[in-house]
Scaffold this motif. Structure first.
Motif, mmCIF file in Angstrom:
data_model
loop_
_atom_site.group_PDB
_atom_site.id
_atom_site.type_symbol
_atom_site.label_atom_id
_atom_site.label_comp_id
_atom_site.label_asym_id
_atom_site.label_seq_id
_atom_site.Cartn_x
_atom_site.Cartn_y
_atom_site.Cartn_z
ATOM 1 N N ALA A 4 -2.516 3.023 -3.028
ATOM 2 C CA ALA A 4 -3.533 3.002 -1.972
ATOM 3 C C ALA A 4 -4.596 1.937 -2.210
ATOM 4 C CB ALA A 4 -4.181 4.373 -1.847
ATOM 5 N N HIS B 155 -4.248 -1.060 -2.492
ATOM 6 C CA HIS B 155 -3.910 -2.255 -1.721
ATOM 7 C C HIS B 155 -4.519 -2.213 -0.320
ATOM 8 C CE1 HIS B 155 -1.240 -4.164 -4.601
ATOM 9 N NE2 HIS B 155 -0.740 -2.969 -4.853
ATOM 10 N N LEU B 156 -4.999 -1.059 0.096
ATOM 11 C CA LEU B 156 -5.633 -0.962 1.407
ATOM 12 C C LEU B 156 -6.876 -1.847 1.476
ATOM 13 C CD1 LEU B 156 -5.194 2.827 2.185
ATOM 14 C CD2 LEU B 156 -3.967 0.889 3.184
ATOM 15 N N ALA C 125 0.826 -1.218 0.000
ATOM 16 C CA ALA C 125 0.000 0.000 0.000
ATOM 17 C C ALA C 125 0.855 1.261 0.000
ATOM 18 C CB ALA C 125 -0.943 -0.005 1.198
#
Length: 188
Positions: free
Chosen positions: A86, A88-89, A82
Motif C-alpha cells: 500500500a 506505493h499509493l 500498490a
C-alpha cells in the motif's frame, strides 16, 4: 512550476540532488527498494526539470503533454505495484500531482508558466496531502533514544548498511521531494 529566480534554482538543486541520491539507492540488494528508488529518481529529476526558471528555459509546447504521459505511465506502474504494498499509493498520488501540474502548464498561455491556475479545490487537496505527508515523514526522522549497547546500534551497524539500504536516508529523500511538491503546488 517555473518559479522565480533564486527559489526556482533552489528547487531545481533540491530535486536534482534527490534524484541523484535515488539513483544511488537503486544499487540496493533488495529488489523492492531498487524499484521504489527508480520511481523516486524519475520523480526527482522530473520535478527538477519542471522547476527550472522560465527566464532561463521555457519548454516547447509539446513538452508538457509528454510529461503528462510519462508521469501518467509512472502512476499506472505505481498503481500496479500498490497491489503488493500500500505504500506505493503515495507514488500514485505523486505521479498524479505531476500529471496535474503538466496539464495545467500545457493549458497555460505560452510564456506564463508562473502563476498558472489550475483547479483550486484539487490544488488545495494536493497541498493538504503533501503537507501532511511532509509532517508525518519529518516526524519519522526524529531520533528515538536508542537503548545503549542494544543490537543495531553503534558504528559497525551503520557501516554494514549500503547507501541504498539506509532507511533514514530514504525517508529524508521522500521528505525533500514532499517539500518540493508543496513548493511547486504553492507556485501554481
Amino acid at each position: 512550476m517555473h518559479g522565480p529566480g533564486s527559489s526556482g534554482w533552489l528547487l531545481v538543486a533540491l530535486c536534482a540532488a534527490t534524484g541523484a541520491y535515488c539513483l544511488l539507492r537503486m544499487r540496493s540488494g533488495v529488489e523492492e527498494q531498487r524499484r521504489a528508488a527508480g520511481g523516486e529518481a524519475l520523480m526527482g529529476f522530473g520535478m527538477a526539470a519542471m522547476a527550472v526558471p522560465a527566464a532561463v528555459f521555457t519548454p516547447p509546447a509539446w513538452a508538457w503533454p509528454l510529461w503528462a504521459v510519462v508521469f501518467g505511465a509512472a502512476g499506472l506502474h505505481a498503481l500496479w505495484a500498490a497491489r503488493a504494498s500500500a505504500r506505493h499509493l503515495h507514488h500514485v498520488v505523486g505521479a498524479g500531482a505531476m500529471v496535474y501540474m503538466a496539464v495545467v502548464m500545457a493549458a497555460a498561455p505560452q510564456g506564463t508558466h508562473h502563476g498558472a491556475s489550475g483547479i483550486p479545490a484539487l490544488t488545495a487537496a494536493l497541498l493538504l496531502y503533501f503537507t501532511a505527508y511532509v509532517l508525518v515523514t519529518g516526524a519519522r526522522l526524529v531520533p528515538v533514544a536508542a537503548v545503549a549497547g542494544g543490537p543495531g546500534t553503534g558504528p559497525s551497524a551503520e557501516s554494514d548498511a549500503g547507501w541504498g539500504d539506509r532507511p533514514e536516508l530514504s525517508h529524508a529523500c521522500r521528505l525533500s521531494m514532499g517539500i518540493a511538491m508543496v513548493a511547486m503546488l504553492l507556485m501554481m
